[in-house]
Design an enzyme around this catalytic site. Structure first.
Site, PDB file in Angstrom:
ATOM      1  N   TYR A   1       0.841  -1.196   0.000  1.00 38.18           N
ATOM      2  CA  TYR A   1       0.000   0.000   0.000  1.00 38.18           C
ATOM      3  C   TYR A   1       0.879   1.250   0.000  1.00 38.18           C
ATOM      4  O   TYR A   1       1.652   1.483   0.932  1.00 38.18           O
ATOM      5  CB  TYR A   1      -0.921   0.035   1.211  1.00 38.18           C
ATOM      6  CG  TYR A   1      -1.980  -1.053   1.248  1.00 38.18           C
ATOM      7  CD1 TYR A   1      -2.236  -1.857   0.147  1.00 38.18           C
ATOM      8  CD2 TYR A   1      -2.738  -1.265   2.400  1.00 38.18           C
ATOM      9  CE1 TYR A   1      -3.203  -2.843   0.187  1.00 38.18           C
ATOM     10  CE2 TYR A   1      -3.719  -2.257   2.449  1.00 38.18           C
ATOM     11  CZ  TYR A   1      -3.945  -3.040   1.337  1.00 38.18           C
ATOM     12  OH  TYR A   1      -4.906  -4.020   1.384  1.00 38.18           O
TER      13      TYR A   1
ATOM     14  N   SER B   1     -13.436  -4.217   0.985  1.00 37.97           N
ATOM     15  CA  SER B   1     -14.429  -3.594   0.102  1.00 37.97           C
ATOM     16  C   SER B   1     -15.848  -3.856   0.611  1.00 37.97           C
ATOM     17  O   SER B   1     -16.735  -4.258  -0.148  1.00 37.97           O
ATOM     18  CB  SER B   1     -14.291  -4.107  -1.338  1.00 37.97           C
ATOM     19  OG  SER B   1     -13.090  -3.662  -1.909  1.00 37.97           O
ATOM     20  N   PRO B   2     -16.103  -3.637   1.912  1.00 34.70           N
ATOM     21  CA  PRO B   2     -17.427  -3.933   2.474  1.00 34.70           C
ATOM     22  C   PRO B   2     -18.521  -3.003   1.960  1.00 34.70           C
ATOM     23  O   PRO B   2     -19.708  -3.314   2.095  1.00 34.70           O
ATOM     24  CB  PRO B   2     -17.213  -3.744   3.980  1.00 34.70           C
ATOM     25  CG  PRO B   2     -16.127  -2.711   4.070  1.00 34.70           C
ATOM     26  CD  PRO B   2     -15.200  -3.043   2.922  1.00 34.70           C
TER      27      PRO B   2
ATOM     28  N   GLY C   1     -17.575   1.941  -2.459  1.00 34.76           N
ATOM     29  CA  GLY C   1     -18.362   3.146  -2.249  1.00 34.76           C
ATOM     30  C   GLY C   1     -19.758   3.089  -2.850  1.00 34.76           C
ATOM     31  O   GLY C   1     -20.586   3.973  -2.598  1.00 34.76           O
TER      32      GLY C   1
END
Length: 311
Positions: free
Chosen positions: A61, A207-208, A212
């Protein structure tokens, strides 16, 4: 705050994890354009103030900058912070020594002597076998540099293999970090979720909010920037497809004074032994995500969401 135990007899963490993929990442998240270190520092502080002390990062990252920023912020607080980071089994890493060296580099960037959860980012073997990888990680647990071992993006069979190798060393497999949201429920049918429950492995859901989409804020007139701007999910057809889901999230949210995103995160937590990783770039996003905690939807509401988003 209620806590969740990672795996069997593992670390107790909050039911929400703060994701730091955007911390330093310019390619996907446009770090430096609209947010920077000051905003991330405020997000870190807001999370601790809310009792959310569990942060997930990775060596890739921001090409290490995410770990560096997190380490810098941790040095400025006396509060206990729980760190999860990830190792990438890249082609040039072919022996146990390279795994330990990668761990050393992450420890240095984070400015800590121990990482509570160290995860394998992808199941790619290349020249590094799972036996060598898992046994090296078990060695690091014995050395005290790792508290728990996890994997990420592993299939059901790959998770079983990792679990078996670690179990022979007396080390439980703590987590499998996978994509999971109301709009991405494949782990329920491809064996990952039932296998995790059988093995006592916690699911960390990345990515819950489906990048977005589940916030309900995007329209064809207001699209995300960066790589997401060309994602067909954000096209008119993609947004039309999920409109009924957002409508139901708003309906349930009105009852609890919550946003669609908070309801979507709460649905994941309600699964049991599932922890959503909510990415943040500022303090306001932290406060929004924390609104998913402290309440529980009814079984009927849970079932409605299950039905409307069934694959």
């Amino acid at each position: 705050m209620e806590s969740i135990t990672l795996g069997k007899n593992g670390l107790a963490v909050p039911p929400l994890c703060i994701g730091t993929w955007a911390w330093g990442d310019k390619l996907f998240w446009n770090y430096g354009d609209g947010y920077g270190e000051e905003q991330l520092q405020a997000a870190f502080t807001a999370a601790l103030d809310a009792g959310v002390t569990f942060f997930d990062t990775a060596e890739v990252y921001g090409l290490g900058l995410s770990e560096q920023l997190l380490g810098k912020f941790i040095k400025q607080t006396s509060q206990k912070v729980q760190i999860a980071t990830k190792f990438g089994p890249l082609p040039w890493r072919w022996d146990g020594k390279s795994v330990s060296e990668a761990l050393t580099a992450s420890l240095q960037r984070l400015q800590v002597e121990r990482i509570e959860l160290y995860q394998v980012h992808w199941p790619f073997a290349f020249f590094l076998s799972q036996e060598t990888l898992m046994n090296t990680l078990a060695d690091e647990v014995a050395r005290g540099r790792i508290g728990a071992v996890g994997v990420s993006n592993y299939s059901a069979s790959q998770m079983q293999e990792a679990h078996k190798i670690l179990a022979a060393r007396g080390v439980p497999l703590a987590v499998n970090q996978v994509r999971y949201s109301l709009l991405t429920r494949q782990i329920e049918t491809n064996g990952i979720l039932p296998t995790a429950r059988e093995l006592g492995v916690t699911i960390l859901a990345y990515s819950p909010l489906a990048q977005g989409l589940l916030t309900g804020k995007y329209t064809t007139a207001y699209k995300p920037t960066g790589a997401r701007s060309i994602d067909p999910q954000f096209s008119q057809a993609g947004l039309d497809k999920i409109a009924p889901v957002l409508s139901l999230l708003r309906k349930i949210g009105e009852k609890y004074g919550c946003t669609p995103a908070q309801v979507a995160l709460n649905w994941l937590i309600a699964q049991g032994n599932v922890i959503p990783i909510a990415g943040v770039k500022n303090a306001e996003q932290v406060k929004q995500n924390v609104g998913a905690l402290g309440w529980k939807m009814t079984d009927d509401e849970f079932g409605e969401l299950q039905k409307i988003t069934r694959p």
